[in-house]
Motif scaffolding. Structure first.
Motif, mmCIF file in Angstrom:
data_model
loop_
_atom_site.group_PDB
_atom_site.id
_atom_site.type_symbol
_atom_site.label_atom_id
_atom_site.label_comp_id
_atom_site.label_asym_id
_atom_site.label_seq_id
_atom_site.Cartn_x
_atom_site.Cartn_y
_atom_site.Cartn_z
ATOM 1 N N THR A 14 0.831 -1.205 0.000
ATOM 2 C CA THR A 14 0.000 0.000 0.000
ATOM 3 C C THR A 14 0.865 1.254 0.000
ATOM 4 O O THR A 14 0.586 2.217 -0.722
ATOM 5 C CB THR A 14 -0.943 0.009 1.217
ATOM 6 N N ASN A 17 2.338 1.718 -3.423
ATOM 7 C CA ASN A 17 1.306 2.147 -4.357
ATOM 8 C C ASN A 17 0.947 3.617 -4.134
ATOM 9 O O ASN A 17 0.677 4.344 -5.093
ATOM 10 C CB ASN A 17 0.068 1.259 -4.244
ATOM 11 N N ALA A 20 3.462 5.615 -5.811
ATOM 12 C CA ALA A 20 3.198 5.579 -7.252
ATOM 13 C C ALA A 20 2.105 6.571 -7.637
ATOM 14 O O ALA A 20 2.219 7.262 -8.654
ATOM 15 C CB ALA A 20 2.808 4.158 -7.687
ATOM 16 N N VAL A 21 1.077 6.673 -6.831
ATOM 17 C CA VAL A 21 0.002 7.647 -7.103
ATOM 18 C C VAL A 21 0.554 9.069 -7.033
ATOM 19 O O VAL A 21 0.231 9.914 -7.871
ATOM 20 C CB VAL A 21 -1.169 7.449 -6.108
ATOM 21 N N HIS A 64 4.155 0.551 -8.963
ATOM 22 C CA HIS A 64 2.901 -0.203 -8.834
ATOM 23 C C HIS A 64 3.149 -1.680 -9.129
ATOM 24 O O HIS A 64 2.638 -2.560 -8.425
ATOM 25 C CB HIS A 64 1.850 0.373 -9.776
ATOM 26 N N TRP A 65 3.954 -1.965 -10.140
ATOM 27 C CA TRP A 65 4.273 -3.340 -10.490
ATOM 28 C C TRP A 65 5.015 -4.020 -9.332
ATOM 29 O O TRP A 65 4.735 -5.185 -9.002
ATOM 30 C CB TRP A 65 5.106 -3.375 -11.772
ATOM 31 N N ALA A 67 4.780 -3.257 -6.177
ATOM 32 C CA ALA A 67 3.796 -3.480 -5.117
ATOM 33 C C ALA A 67 2.966 -4.736 -5.393
ATOM 34 O O ALA A 67 2.700 -5.530 -4.488
ATOM 35 C CB ALA A 67 2.887 -2.264 -4.967
ATOM 36 N N ARG A 68 2.606 -4.930 -6.649
ATOM 37 C CA ARG A 68 1.849 -6.143 -6.998
ATOM 38 C C ARG A 68 2.683 -7.400 -6.791
ATOM 39 O O ARG A 68 2.181 -8.429 -6.340
ATOM 40 C CB ARG A 68 1.338 -6.062 -8.438
#
Length: 76
Positions: A14, A17, A20-21, A64-65, A67-68
């Protein structure tokens, strides 16, 4: 112990991410907003501006990648 690991993993993902935002806002939203409102110091739409936005948004996509990928380590 697996619940603690899972919650810490979700918290880490989180956080990444959210960074990333923030990168999308800095690199994509801010220049477009400045251009649309005609801010005096806003950069004109040029190759440099597009490259600036592309670098920030690409970095955001990479975060983001990551984080996934981190979320894949959740324990059953």
């Amino acid at each position: 112990m697996s619940q603690i690991h899972n919650e810490q993993t979700k918290l880490l993902a989180t956080g990444l991410n959210n960074v990333a935002v923030a990168f999308v806002v800095i690199g994509g939203v801010t220049p477009v907003t400045a251009l649309s409102f005609g801010v005096a110091n806003a950069p004109k739409l040029s190759v440099g501006t597009i490259a600036f936005a592309a670098i920030w948004i690409s970095t955001a996509a990479g975060l983001h990648w990551i984080a996934r990928r981190i979320l894949r380590s959740l324990l059953p």
